[in-house]
Design a protein around this motif. Structure first.
Motif, mmCIF file in Angstrom:
data_model
loop_
_atom_site.group_PDB
_atom_site.id
_atom_site.type_symbol
_atom_site.label_atom_id
_atom_site.label_comp_id
_atom_site.label_asym_id
_atom_site.label_seq_id
_atom_site.Cartn_x
_atom_site.Cartn_y
_atom_site.Cartn_z
ATOM 1 N N THR A 50 5.024 14.913 -28.117
ATOM 2 C CA THR A 50 5.047 14.015 -29.170
ATOM 3 C C THR A 50 6.198 12.893 -29.396
ATOM 4 O OG1 THR A 50 6.087 15.641 -30.588
ATOM 5 C CG2 THR A 50 3.681 15.836 -30.645
ATOM 6 N N LEU A 51 6.858 12.722 -28.398
ATOM 7 C CA LEU A 51 8.201 11.975 -28.516
ATOM 8 C C LEU A 51 7.580 10.718 -28.712
ATOM 9 C CD1 LEU A 51 11.265 11.971 -28.231
ATOM 10 C CD2 LEU A 51 10.934 11.651 -25.743
ATOM 11 N N VAL A 52 8.370 9.992 -29.608
ATOM 12 C CA VAL A 52 8.177 8.728 -29.843
ATOM 13 C C VAL A 52 9.368 7.714 -29.543
ATOM 14 C CG1 VAL A 52 8.029 6.920 -31.772
ATOM 15 C CG2 VAL A 52 6.616 9.006 -31.788
ATOM 16 N N LEU A 53 9.027 6.376 -28.985
ATOM 17 C CA LEU A 53 10.269 5.417 -28.574
ATOM 18 C C LEU A 53 10.761 4.765 -29.770
ATOM 19 C CD1 LEU A 53 11.497 3.986 -26.283
ATOM 20 C CD2 LEU A 53 9.676 2.217 -26.511
ATOM 21 N N GLY A 54 12.220 5.042 -29.894
ATOM 22 C CA GLY A 54 12.871 4.480 -30.848
ATOM 23 C C GLY A 54 13.594 3.218 -30.650
ATOM 24 N N GLU A 55 13.938 2.441 -31.525
ATOM 25 C CA GLU A 55 14.441 1.237 -31.816
ATOM 26 C C GLU A 55 15.938 1.187 -30.891
ATOM 27 O OE1 GLU A 55 14.760 -0.806 -35.341
ATOM 28 O OE2 GLU A 55 12.698 -0.694 -35.570
ATOM 29 N N LYS A 56 16.661 2.160 -30.952
ATOM 30 C CA LYS A 56 17.764 2.288 -30.400
ATOM 31 C C LYS A 56 18.028 2.833 -28.926
ATOM 32 C CE LYS A 56 20.187 0.860 -33.858
ATOM 33 N NZ LYS A 56 21.114 -0.330 -33.893
ATOM 34 N N ASP A 57 16.781 3.314 -28.562
ATOM 35 C CA ASP A 57 16.721 3.843 -27.142
ATOM 36 C C ASP A 57 16.787 2.853 -26.029
ATOM 37 O OD1 ASP A 57 16.275 6.522 -28.055
ATOM 38 O OD2 ASP A 57 13.863 6.166 -28.353
ATOM 39 N N VAL A 58 17.364 3.568 -24.627
ATOM 40 C CA VAL A 58 17.182 2.695 -23.595
ATOM 41 C C VAL A 58 16.243 3.430 -22.596
ATOM 42 C CG1 VAL A 58 18.567 1.920 -21.635
ATOM 43 C CG2 VAL A 58 19.722 1.837 -23.941
ATOM 44 N N LEU A 59 15.181 2.658 -22.256
ATOM 45 C CA LEU A 59 13.871 3.327 -21.530
ATOM 46 C C LEU A 59 13.862 2.777 -20.256
ATOM 47 C CD1 LEU A 59 11.134 4.676 -21.343
ATOM 48 C CD2 LEU A 59 10.288 2.602 -22.233
ATOM 49 N N ASP A 75 18.059 -2.855 -28.131
ATOM 50 C CA ASP A 75 19.455 -3.122 -29.020
ATOM 51 C C ASP A 75 20.422 -4.065 -28.006
ATOM 52 O OD1 ASP A 75 22.006 -2.901 -30.130
ATOM 53 O OD2 ASP A 75 21.798 -0.675 -30.395
ATOM 54 N N PRO A 76 20.706 -5.162 -28.309
ATOM 55 C CA PRO A 76 21.670 -5.998 -27.258
ATOM 56 C C PRO A 76 22.876 -5.358 -26.854
ATOM 57 C CG PRO A 76 21.329 -7.001 -29.510
ATOM 58 C CD PRO A 76 20.349 -5.864 -29.512
ATOM 59 N N THR A 77 23.185 -4.163 -27.660
ATOM 60 C CA THR A 77 24.511 -3.624 -27.306
ATOM 61 C C THR A 77 24.497 -3.299 -26.024
ATOM 62 O OG1 THR A 77 24.900 -2.476 -29.651
ATOM 63 C CG2 THR A 77 25.802 -1.612 -27.973
ATOM 64 N N TYR A 78 23.275 -2.773 -25.243
ATOM 65 C CA TYR A 78 23.252 -2.243 -23.975
ATOM 66 C C TYR A 78 22.841 -3.365 -22.964
ATOM 67 C CZ TYR A 78 24.358 2.180 -26.497
ATOM 68 O OH TYR A 78 24.914 2.993 -27.065
ATOM 69 N N ASP A 79 22.808 -4.468 -23.425
ATOM 70 C CA ASP A 79 22.526 -5.530 -22.315
ATOM 71 C C ASP A 79 23.585 -5.660 -21.307
ATOM 72 O OD1 ASP A 79 20.274 -6.047 -23.896
ATOM 73 O OD2 ASP A 79 21.135 -8.041 -24.926
ATOM 74 N N PRO A 80 24.726 -5.403 -21.423
ATOM 75 C CA PRO A 80 25.648 -5.523 -20.385
ATOM 76 C C PRO A 80 25.378 -4.306 -19.225
ATOM 77 C CG PRO A 80 26.550 -5.755 -22.376
ATOM 78 C CD PRO A 80 25.466 -5.507 -22.484
ATOM 79 N N LEU A 81 25.023 -3.383 -19.917
ATOM 80 C CA LEU A 81 24.378 -2.093 -19.076
ATOM 81 C C LEU A 81 23.533 -2.372 -18.096
ATOM 82 C CD1 LEU A 81 24.798 0.798 -18.154
ATOM 83 C CD2 LEU A 81 23.296 1.512 -19.969
ATOM 84 N N LEU A 82 22.479 -2.993 -18.599
ATOM 85 C CA LEU A 82 21.212 -3.282 -17.962
ATOM 86 C C LEU A 82 21.610 -4.228 -16.972
ATOM 87 C CD1 LEU A 82 20.087 -1.970 -20.337
ATOM 88 C CD2 LEU A 82 18.032 -3.571 -19.989
ATOM 89 N N GLU A 88 30.504 -2.535 -24.802
ATOM 90 C CA GLU A 88 31.400 -2.494 -25.980
ATOM 91 C C GLU A 88 30.283 -1.572 -26.847
ATOM 92 O OE1 GLU A 88 33.529 -4.609 -29.451
ATOM 93 O OE2 GLU A 88 33.757 -5.455 -27.466
ATOM 94 N N VAL A 89 30.562 -0.682 -27.159
ATOM 95 C CA VAL A 89 29.811 0.211 -28.087
ATOM 96 C C VAL A 89 30.728 0.668 -29.228
ATOM 97 C CG1 VAL A 89 28.335 2.231 -28.368
ATOM 98 C CG2 VAL A 89 28.289 1.060 -26.136
#
Length: 425
Positions: free
Chosen positions: A183-192, A214-221, A258-259
């Motif tokens: 039943t897991l649902v994808l969240g707005e803060k998730d990295v998939l 969440d653009p916070t993790y754009d540098p990770l991607l 930066e987090v």
């Protein structure tokens, strides 16, 4: 410049098969230049023209590739010339001859690889638009898999899904696919991480991408995608795997994220690697080669004709993973000696696995789709007996974020073909 719009009575008739029809018209010569017999000097005939309307893919994708490519020829991937000492291969007559022989050899099947790659491109194109926060993970997985099955025109072990769709979230780097009842649902803060496999006659296109809302993790991607591109660019015939890993590592470690006001380095994940692929075996079998993301002393070379998945994983955590959580992925062990199975249910399940998946990885949802019920005891028994391998989720420290990008490349005699390349990545 905008072309004038034809009025309805000016529009040419269109045939049932989508062809535009033009009537044949006879034109008489100029009456002033008619001969004694009253006939014109010449008659002109307009040739019948036909223009077939190209069939387009639906959304969600449902049209098999044989209808979109009726000639049976599928698009090449991106072609890259070899570097340095192998640059001669592009113009070498000997290598071009080898290439032609490969194209004529049905066992090499470049075209089958390209067919699998085109399915991957079209399915993921829709998936990238479809996936959004609020969707159940099981619905995302089944939407992707329905598209793969339709486009590859699933046919037993001849063509179908290459491995369970990976939908690993956040600190889970790999090997999560929803089990029945999830039943897991994808969240707005998730990295998939979205890892999709397609095969044609066992030739697997293995390619993955990561989505973040969440653009916070754009540098990770960006870091992980750049590392994969480095691996693709530097890979080639006679390249040593340990050195290739060093190039990947250097690229990924040049990024940081930066987090919450804290700067975190992006670390390549130790133990997760790219790999060679052979028919029906996603990790290249017993003698498969690994493309790591951390420099090492492996002197093994890539060789002409080999097929590789170049995949990199990056993390804001410790850069190491452990097996954790409920298992969804399984695969039949290779070259296992005969085992005396005492459970009749285990014997029956193994027969079904051999028939439906062979040595291709599968998940619990696929067993249910094959008609299996109450199979957990038999499944666990086959794992305990060493007949099956289980592949639980691979997780970094909770609270960290992980990303993945992956391409499949074919080391042809004359050039390197990035078969899974698309407009998106």
């Amino acid at each position: 410049m905008i072309a004038p719009v034809k009025k309805p009575d000016e529009m040419p008739p269109v045939s049932a098969d989508g062809e535009e029809e033009v009537e044949e018209v006879e034109e008489e010569g100029d009456p002033e230049n008619q001969g004694a017999g009253g006939e014109g000097k010449k008659k002109k005939k307009k040739k019948k023209k036909s223009k077939k309307k190209k069939m387009e893919q639906t959304e969600p994708p449902t049209i098999g590739l044989s209808k979109l490519f009726p000639d049976g020829n599928y698009p090449q991937g991106e072609l890259q010339e070899y570097k340095d000492d192998n640059a001669y291969r592009t113009t070498s007559e000997e290598k071009r001859y080898n290439e032609r022989m490969a194209m004529e050899d049905p066992e090499v099947t470049y075209n089958n690889i390209r067919r699998a790659a085109e399915v991957h491109r079209q399915v993921r194109q829709y998936a990238r638009k479809y996936i959004r926060p609020g969707l159940r993970m099981i619905d995302i997985a089944e939407t992707i898999e329905d598209g793969v099955r339709a486009l590859v025109e699933e046919n037993g072990l001849e063509s179908g899904i290459g491995f369970p769709t990976g939908l690993s979230l956040n600190h889970v780097a790999a090997h999560y696919s929803p089990n029945p009842g999830d039943t897991l649902v994808l969240g707005e803060k998730d990295v998939l991480k979205v890892d999709i496999g397609v095969h044609v006659q066992g030739h697997i296109c293995d390619s993955a991408f990561t989505l973040s809302f969440d653009p916070t993790y754009d540098p990770l991607l960006e870091a992980v995608r750049a590392a994969t591109e480095t691996g693709v660019r530097e890979a080639g015939i006679d390249v040593r795997l340990g050195e290739l890993a060093g190039y990947i590592q250097e690229t990924m470690e040049s990024y940081e994220v930066e987090v919450n006001g804290k700067t975190l380095p992006v670390k390549p994940i130790y133990g997760l690697s790219g790999h060679s692929i052979i028919p029906y075996q996603i990790h290249g079998g017993r003698h498969g080669k690994s493309v790591h993301s951390i420099r090492n002393d492996d002197q093994t070379k890539m060789e002409e004709g080999e097929y590789f998945a170049i995949e990199t994983f990056g993390s804001t955590g410790r850069g190491k993973v452990i097996e954790q959580g409920e298992c969804s992925h399984y695969s039949r062990a290779i070259d296992v000696p005969p085992v005396d199975l005492r459970l009749n249910s285990a014997k029956s399940l193994l027969k079904s696995i051999n028939k439906n998946f062979g040595t291709l990885p599968f998940c619990r949802r696929y067993l249910q789709r094959a008609g299996e019920k109450n199979y957990l005891l038999a499944l666990n028994n086959l794992v305990a007996q060493g007949v099956l391998n289980d592949h639980p989720p691979l997780c970094d420290v909770r609270g960290s974020m992980t990303a993945q990008f992956e391409h499949t490349i074919l080391l042809r005699p004359t050039c390197k073909e990035v078969v899974s390349r698309g407009d998106d990545y």
